[in-house]
Design a protein around this motif. Sequence first.
Motif, short mmCIF file in Angstrom:
data_model
loop_
_atom_site.label_atom_id
_atom_site.label_comp_id
_atom_site.label_asym_id
_atom_site.label_seq_id
_atom_site.Cartn_x
_atom_site.Cartn_y
_atom_site.Cartn_z
N GLN A 1 0.81 -1.22 0.00
CA GLN A 1 0.00 0.00 0.00
C GLN A 1 0.84 1.27 0.00
O GLN A 1 0.31 2.38 0.00
N GLU A 2 2.17 1.10 0.01
CA GLU A 2 3.11 2.21 -0.07
C GLU A 2 2.82 3.27 0.99
O GLU A 2 2.65 4.45 0.70
N CYS A 3 2.79 2.79 2.23
CA CYS A 3 2.52 3.71 3.34
C CYS A 3 3.46 3.41 4.50
O CYS A 3 4.07 2.34 4.56
N PRO A 4 3.60 4.34 5.43
CA PRO A 4 4.50 4.14 6.58
C PRO A 4 3.97 3.06 7.52
O PRO A 4 2.81 2.67 7.48
N LEU A 5 4.87 2.62 8.38
CA LEU A 5 4.55 1.60 9.37
C LEU A 5 5.11 2.05 10.72
O LEU A 5 6.30 2.34 10.84
N GLY A 6 4.23 2.12 11.70
CA GLY A 6 4.68 2.41 13.05
C GLY A 6 5.06 1.12 13.74
O GLY A 6 4.32 0.14 13.68
N ILE A 7 6.24 1.08 14.37
CA ILE A 7 6.70 -0.15 15.00
C ILE A 7 7.36 0.11 16.35
O ILE A 7 7.81 1.23 16.63
N GLU A 8 7.38 -0.93 17.14
CA GLU A 8 8.24 -0.96 18.33
C GLU A 8 9.39 -1.88 17.94
O GLU A 8 9.16 -3.04 17.59
N TYR A 9 10.61 -1.35 17.96
CA TYR A 9 11.75 -2.13 17.48
C TYR A 9 12.74 -2.39 18.61
O TYR A 9 13.02 -1.51 19.43
N HIS A 10 13.26 -3.60 18.63
CA HIS A 10 14.20 -4.01 19.67
C HIS A 10 15.54 -4.34 19.01
O HIS A 10 15.61 -5.24 18.17
N SER A 11 16.58 -3.61 19.37
CA SER A 11 17.91 -3.87 18.83
C SER A 11 18.89 -4.11 19.96
O SER A 11 18.66 -3.70 21.11
N ILE A 12 19.97 -4.79 19.63
CA ILE A 12 20.98 -5.10 20.63
C ILE A 12 21.66 -3.83 21.13
O ILE A 12 21.98 -3.69 22.31
N SER A 13 21.86 -2.87 20.24
CA SER A 13 22.58 -1.65 20.61
C SER A 13 21.71 -0.63 21.33
O SER A 13 22.13 0.00 22.29
N SER A 14 20.45 -0.47 20.86
CA SER A 14 19.59 0.60 21.40
C SER A 14 18.46 0.11 22.27
O SER A 14 17.76 0.92 22.89
N GLY A 15 18.25 -1.19 22.33
CA GLY A 15 17.13 -1.70 23.11
C GLY A 15 15.80 -1.42 22.41
O GLY A 15 15.71 -1.47 21.20
N ARG A 16 14.79 -1.07 23.20
CA ARG A 16 13.45 -0.83 22.65
C ARG A 16 13.28 0.62 22.25
O ARG A 16 13.58 1.54 23.02
N THR A 17 12.83 0.84 21.01
CA THR A 17 12.56 2.19 20.52
C THR A 17 11.27 2.20 19.72
O THR A 17 10.86 1.18 19.15
N GLU A 18 10.62 3.35 19.70
CA GLU A 18 9.43 3.56 18.86
C GLU A 18 9.88 4.23 17.57
O GLU A 18 10.62 5.21 17.60
N ARG A 19 9.45 3.69 16.46
CA ARG A 19 9.88 4.23 15.17
C ARG A 19 8.75 4.26 14.16
O ARG A 19 7.77 3.53 14.28
N GLU A 20 8.93 5.09 13.15
CA GLU A 20 8.11 5.06 11.95
C GLU A 20 9.05 4.77 10.79
O GLU A 20 10.06 5.45 10.63
N ILE A 21 8.72 3.73 10.05
CA ILE A 21 9.55 3.37 8.90
C ILE A 21 8.68 3.35 7.65
O ILE A 21 7.45 3.25 7.73
N VAL A 22 9.33 3.45 6.49
CA VAL A 22 8.63 3.35 5.21
C VAL A 22 9.22 2.15 4.49
O VAL A 22 10.26 2.24 3.83
N PRO A 23 8.60 0.97 4.63
CA PRO A 23 9.18 -0.26 4.06
C PRO A 23 8.88 -0.41 2.58
O PRO A 23 7.86 0.07 2.08
N PHE A 24 9.81 -1.07 1.86
CA PHE A 24 9.55 -1.28 0.43
C PHE A 24 10.00 -2.64 -0.08
O PHE A 24 9.69 -3.01 -1.21
N ALA A 25 10.73 -3.45 0.71
CA ALA A 25 11.17 -4.76 0.21
C ALA A 25 11.56 -5.66 1.37
O ALA A 25 11.99 -5.20 2.43
N LEU A 26 11.41 -6.97 1.14
CA LEU A 26 11.90 -7.97 2.08
C LEU A 26 13.28 -8.45 1.62
O LEU A 26 13.55 -8.52 0.42
N ILE A 27 14.14 -8.79 2.58
CA ILE A 27 15.47 -9.32 2.26
C ILE A 27 15.69 -10.58 3.10
O ILE A 27 15.52 -10.56 4.32
#
Length: 297
Positions: free
Chosen positions: A132-158
């Motif tokens: 749908q070519e729209c942003p995605l709000g997520i809660e993301y967990h990374s080893i370096s930053s821990g839990r963060t709230e983000r908005e991303i604009v996804p376009f492909a799977l890898i």
Amino acid sequence: MSNEQLADLTQPQRDRLAFVELRVRFIGEIQRQDLVSRFGIQSAAATRDLAIYKELAPGNIDYDAKAKCYVLGPDFRPLFEFPPERVLSWLTQGFGDGEPTRLKAWVASEIPSRLTHPDLDVLASVTRAIHQECPLGIEYHSISSGRTEREIVPFALIDNGLRWHVRAFDRKTQEFRDFVITRIKRPVVLKGQPVVTHETSDQDIQWTRIVELELVPHPAQPRPEVTEMDYGMRDGVLRMKLRAATAGYILRKWSVDASPDHSLSGPEYRLWLKNPLALYGVRNALLAPGYRAPDEA
């Protein structure tokens, strides 16, 4: 809905209903013509299939009169249990979109299982946002930053061979990045929210850049002709064209020695990157075994 109701349908009907669910859950919409084109049925039969699906799974699909298509309902509950590998195969290769049944193998085979699988509800939100070519709000967990709230604009799977990522523009860091799908929680598709020009895939230099890599048998291998046979090399070279954004993943997956002097040793290093300068400017080149930037070589 009971299993008996689904069992009362013919296999072709169940396959078509499974297709309806795949389209709506992971793409976010379906039209009658999608069924007509995929299964070669008449428009009236497609209408009946959509009505049957709506009856068996109330709340899963709603009709959008403005868009003239069926969209994901607010109370969606899966009717079919799709294995993650099957869904990812369908999303990335576009076949095998019938009911998820186990088929008898033509010959005995064994495929090692992955250690990680993305949550299908999370994956569905990601793929709907891509389609749908729209942003995605997520809660993301990374080893370096821990839990963060983000908005991303996804376009492909890898697929990096070990786990699945989504390539997206990250509004927090204002750059294109790969996000591990298993680290995404509570995704929300921000449908209708605008995407600006600098957030689109054609602005992602690492994604649009194509690098050509030359892989040859590792000089430490005792029988290079066997490696040439295994990898289908021509004139002793395997040439690969890859997006820069995926090059490091591929070289790591296949244990390619990317050091300029083929200095890595061990039976796992059957290939050597003959032209390491091709990785100049590739951001994930550091993932490649033994890679050193030109100023470090």
